[in-house]
Design an enzyme around this catalytic site. Sequence first.
Site, PDB file in Angstrom:
ATOM      1  N   THR A   1       0.891  -1.222  -0.084  1.00  0.00           N
ATOM      2  CA  THR A   1       0.098  -0.180  -0.056  1.00  0.00           C
ATOM      3  C   THR A   1       0.729   1.249  -0.020  1.00  0.00           C
ATOM      4  OG1 THR A   1      -0.109   0.053   2.504  1.00  0.00           O
ATOM      5  CG2 THR A   1      -2.115  -1.012   0.972  1.00  0.00           C
ATOM      6  N   GLY A   2       2.220   1.183   0.448  1.00  0.00           N
ATOM      7  CA  GLY A   2       2.993   2.222   0.087  1.00  0.00           C
ATOM      8  C   GLY A   2       3.344   2.700  -1.182  1.00  0.00           C
TER       9      GLY A   2
ATOM     10  N   ARG B   1      -4.580  -3.474   9.423  1.00  0.00           N
ATOM     11  CA  ARG B   1      -5.545  -2.486   9.055  1.00  0.00           C
ATOM     12  C   ARG B   1      -6.025  -2.387   7.722  1.00  0.00           C
ATOM     13  NH1 ARG B   1      -0.889   0.739   9.944  1.00  0.00           N
ATOM     14  NH2 ARG B   1      -0.608   2.195   8.346  1.00  0.00           N
TER      15      ARG B   1
ATOM     16  N   CYS C   1      18.124   4.969  -2.631  1.00  0.00           N
ATOM     17  CA  CYS C   1      17.521   5.425  -3.949  1.00  0.00           C
ATOM     18  C   CYS C   1      18.461   6.330  -4.645  1.00  0.00           C
ATOM     19  CB  CYS C   1      16.273   6.253  -3.596  1.00  0.00           C
ATOM     20  SG  CYS C   1      16.277   7.503  -2.301  1.00  0.00           S
TER      21      CYS C   1
ATOM     22  N   LYS D   1      25.239   6.517   3.535  1.00  0.00           N
ATOM     23  CA  LYS D   1      24.668   5.462   2.867  1.00  0.00           C
ATOM     24  C   LYS D   1      25.299   5.507   1.403  1.00  0.00           C
ATOM     25  CE  LYS D   1      20.141   4.644   5.084  1.00  0.00           C
ATOM     26  NZ  LYS D   1      18.770   5.139   5.187  1.00  0.00           N
TER      27      LYS D   1
ATOM     28  N   ARG E   1      17.086  17.813   0.992  1.00  0.00           N
ATOM     29  CA  ARG E   1      15.837  17.807   0.766  1.00  0.00           C
ATOM     30  C   ARG E   1      15.259  18.971  -0.030  1.00  0.00           C
ATOM     31  NH1 ARG E   1      13.860  13.030   0.440  1.00  0.00           N
ATOM     32  NH2 ARG E   1      13.881  12.495   2.600  1.00  0.00           N
TER      33      ARG E   1
ATOM     34  N   HIS F   1      15.015  12.517  -7.849  1.00  0.00           N
ATOM     35  CA  HIS F   1      16.125  12.981  -6.965  1.00  0.00           C
ATOM     36  C   HIS F   1      17.291  13.542  -8.203  1.00  0.00           C
ATOM     37  CE1 HIS F   1      14.523  11.431  -3.646  1.00  0.00           C
ATOM     38  NE2 HIS F   1      15.533  10.381  -3.418  1.00  0.00           N
TER      39      HIS F   1
ATOM     40  N   GLN G   1      13.130   8.723  -8.243  1.00  0.00           N
ATOM     41  CA  GLN G   1      13.484   8.024  -6.887  1.00  0.00           C
ATOM     42  C   GLN G   1      12.617   6.758  -6.641  1.00  0.00           C
ATOM     43  OE1 GLN G   1      11.015   8.177  -4.138  1.00  0.00           O
ATOM     44  NE2 GLN G   1      12.478   6.890  -2.935  1.00  0.00           N
TER      45      GLN G   1
END
Length: 337
Positions: free
Chosen positions: A17-18, A45, A133, A217, A239, A246, A320
């Site tokens: 669902t993301g 849920r 990413c 990272k 950001r 990106h 991304q």
Amino acid sequence: MSSSSPSPRRVAIVGATGAVGREMVDVLHRRSFPVAELGLFASERSAGRTVETPFGEKTLVAFDVEKVKGYDIVLLAVSGDFAKAHAPAIAAGGALVIDNSSAFRYDDNVPLIVPEINAHAMGDAKLIANPNCTTAIAVVALGPLHKAFGLKRVIVSTYQATSGAGAEGMAELEEQTRNQLDGKPVTNSVFRHPIPFNLIPQIDAFQENGYTKEEMKVTWETRKILEIPDLPVSCTAVRIPTYRAHSEAITVETLTPVTPDAARAALADAPGVVVKDVPADGVYPMPLNATGQFDVEVGRIRTSLIFGDHGLDLFVCGDQLLKGAALNAVQIAELSL
């Protein structure tokens, strides 16, 4: 993907669902992945809800390790803690598990794969890590340059879209931009500061060396993917108030002499790259154009004023949610066909 028709695979997406999970479904369809059965797993849920997909209407199922073990390929779009708790057990059951979190990226026994660059490192592993990413987008451009000229050091400044924080990040940008334009209070919950008309030079937590986890990272993962364990890589991650895709300004020092034309030629021949580099005509990488595209755009290629004939400056843009996440995961799955 092999030239003969591969046998269809049973594919499960955990975290369906993301933003990344939904994109994975779309990428499987766009790339004509041979899906025999698609299982969409989510939280308690969300369980029981039906969703429309390119593969027909699907019912979301509450995650259960035993239910997921029956699939051939399992794509994880979940948190690192969730992946650590469940990925090894799923892989032990025989499925190819491709994890989008940071849980296993720095494990020497788990391949960290960007198929255009280091597909050979996958071997017969059943648990594969998908890179951060920002790193995935960068190494698609850095890999061909390293192959042609050798990399001595890399400096990266990123301009990262709100999609890096998932659907919630994009929603916060939209809602708070409207509030700001309407003269309403601008509050922030996803990001540390308000994002509309702002830049935030922090992504993830600060480390003892003054860099953020996101920045480190890029260093750790670039070294692993390019197989240069001591490569000096410095990153500043920022950001910015865009939806997705990106952007990265990259400076490289090379081991052998390099010219912009030679670099363009190497990149033009590289898989997953599209060279957008006619600055006089306003042709260069931009998030607006890279959004929704599989390829990483590379442009503004020029001789570095710092490193001279052993250096380049370039600008890179990549989606991304695609190359930075869902597309790369599906490409790894394609290696198993």
